[in-house]
Design an enzyme around this catalytic site. Structure first.
Site, short mmCIF file in Angstrom:
data_model
loop_
_atom_site.label_atom_id
_atom_site.label_comp_id
_atom_site.label_asym_id
_atom_site.label_seq_id
_atom_site.Cartn_x
_atom_site.Cartn_y
_atom_site.Cartn_z
N HIS A 15 0.71 -1.31 0.15
CA HIS A 15 -0.01 -0.04 -0.02
C HIS A 15 0.96 1.38 -0.06
O HIS A 15 0.43 2.42 -0.21
CB HIS A 15 -1.08 0.22 1.30
CG HIS A 15 -1.97 -1.02 1.32
ND1 HIS A 15 -2.82 -1.31 0.18
CD2 HIS A 15 -2.20 -1.94 2.24
CE1 HIS A 15 -3.59 -2.21 0.48
NE2 HIS A 15 -3.10 -2.79 1.64
N ASP A 56 -2.08 -10.80 -2.38
CA ASP A 56 -2.43 -10.35 -1.20
C ASP A 56 -4.04 -10.18 -1.35
O ASP A 56 -4.44 -9.98 -2.55
CB ASP A 56 -1.98 -9.05 -0.70
CG ASP A 56 -2.29 -8.62 0.72
OD1 ASP A 56 -1.48 -8.74 1.63
OD2 ASP A 56 -3.42 -8.08 0.94
N HIS A 58 -5.94 -7.83 -0.32
CA HIS A 58 -6.11 -6.50 -0.65
C HIS A 58 -5.34 -5.99 -1.85
O HIS A 58 -4.16 -6.33 -2.19
CB HIS A 58 -5.70 -5.54 0.64
CG HIS A 58 -6.38 -5.92 1.87
ND1 HIS A 58 -5.72 -6.62 2.87
CD2 HIS A 58 -7.81 -5.60 2.02
CE1 HIS A 58 -6.65 -6.73 3.85
NE2 HIS A 58 -7.75 -6.16 3.70
N ASP A 149 -3.35 -13.37 3.38
CA ASP A 149 -4.67 -12.96 4.37
C ASP A 149 -5.70 -13.40 3.50
O ASP A 149 -6.89 -13.23 3.97
CB ASP A 149 -4.57 -11.50 4.63
CG ASP A 149 -4.11 -10.43 3.43
OD1 ASP A 149 -3.74 -11.13 2.32
OD2 ASP A 149 -3.96 -9.48 3.49
#
Length: 271
Positions: A15, A56, A58, A149
Site C-alpha cells: 500500500h 494479497d 487487498h 490473508d
C-alpha cells in the site's frame, strides 16, 4: 541452479507509495514498499522487464501507482473488493501509452457480502489471463507480493488453501525463460495459516513438486470478475488473451465440476 528466494518481510508494503501520490507515502499499515523498491532497483541495474504478481487479499495500490506508466514493469493483482477500494479491472494502464496492459487487476466480489472467491477462481485467473500475459511479457525477473490473508483461517473469508499458493508458485517457476523468482511476504495475520502457506511455497522454491491441486470449479461471481478483467486486457494482449478462449475454459471447468458431482445412474429392473 534456479535463482529463487523467499523474503520474510515485515511489515507488509504494497500500500505504500511515493511522496506526492494521494494518501502520501505510508498507508494501510505499510511504510516501505519492499517489492516496488526491489523492482525499481532491478530496473536501475539494467534488468529489462520486471513482473510483479500480487496475491494479497487487498489491492496493492501503492505498487500500482508507482509503476502505472512504466511499460517495463508488469503489475498483476488478484484481490477482493475490500480496502483500499482500488484495483478495478478497468485500471489497465494509460490508454494512449506503451504501458497499456502493464497493469492487470482481477477484483473478486466483496467476501463480506457475497460468496468468496475459491481456489478454482484463482487457478482460472492464472490459466486464462495471468500466465498468458506473463509469457508474452517475458520478464527477466519475477517478484511476488505474497499476502496470505486470503488463506483459510484468516478473517477475510476467502479460505484459499496452501496447495493453491504452492500451485501458483510452481506455475511461475515454469515460465519459459525461467527468470529469477523472489517471493516476499505481504499481509497475513493468522500465524498457523501464514506458516502453512509459507512452507508450501518454500518447498516449491526449493525444487519440490507441488501436490496436484484438487479440482474446484470457478464460482459464478468469480467468473464474472475474471471475464471483466479479460475484456479489459484483451486488446493489449491479443492474441494471447481473449474473451472467447476464457469462456471456453470456464465452460470446460463447469463441465468437469458437474461430472465430478453427478449422482450415479439408478439401475432399473427389467420386467
Amino acid at each position: 541452479g534456479p535463482r529463487r528466494a523467499l523474503a520474510l518481510v515485515r511489515p507488509p508494503g504494497h500500500h505504500a507509495s511515493r511522496d506526492g501520490f494521494e494518501g502520501g507515502f505510508a498507508e494501510g499499515g505499510c511504510f516501505y514498499n519492499s517489492v516496488a523498491a526491489a523492482a525499481a532497483a532491478a530496473r536501475a541495474a539494467g534488468v529489462e522487464r520486471v513482473a510483479i504478481l500480487d496475491w494479497d487479499v487487498h489491492h496493492g495500490n501503492g505498487t500500482q501507482e508507482i509503476f502505472y506508466e512504466d511499460s517495463r514493469v508488469l503489475y498483476a493483482s488478484l484481490h477482493a473488493d475490500l480496502y483500499p477500494g482500488t484495483g478495478a479491472a478497468a485500471e489497465a494502464g494509460p490508454a494512449d501509452a506503451a504501458a497499456t496492459g502493464r497493469n492487470v487487476n482481477v477484483m473478486w466480489p466483496d467476501p463480506t457480502r457475497y460468496p468468496a472467491a475459491s481456489d478454482g477462481d484463482y487457478r482460472a485467473a492464472l490459466d486464462v489471463l495471468l500466465l498468458p500475459i506473463m509469457r508474452a511479457f517475458d520478464p527477466a525477473l519475477v517478484l511476488v507480493s505474497a499476502g496470505f490473508d486470503a488463506a483459510a483461517g484468516e478473517s477475510f473469508k476467502l479460505a484459499l488453501s496452501p496447495a493453491l499458493f504452492a500451485h501458483m508458485t510452481q506455475e511461475l517457476t515454469r515460465l519459459p525463460a525461467a527468470p529469477p523468482l523472489v517471493v516476499a511476504l505481504e499481509g497475513g495475520y493468522h500465524g498457523p495459516s501464514v506458516g502453512a502457506c509459507c512452507a508450501a511455497v518454500l518447498r516449491v522454491l526449493l525444487g519440490e513438486e507441488a501436490a496436484p491441486l484438487p479440482h474446484s470449479p470457478p464460482t459464478s461471481r468469480g467468473e464474472k470478475a475474471l471475464l471483466a478483467a479479460v475484456r479489459a486486457q484483451a486488446a493489449a494482449w491479443a492474441p494471447h488473451v481473449s474473451e472467447a478462449a476464457a469462456r471456453r475454459y470456464l465452460e470446460a471447468e463447469r463441465g468437469r465440476g458437474a461430472s465430478a458431482v453427478a449422482p450415479p445412474l439408478k439401475r432399473r429392473r427389467c420386467r
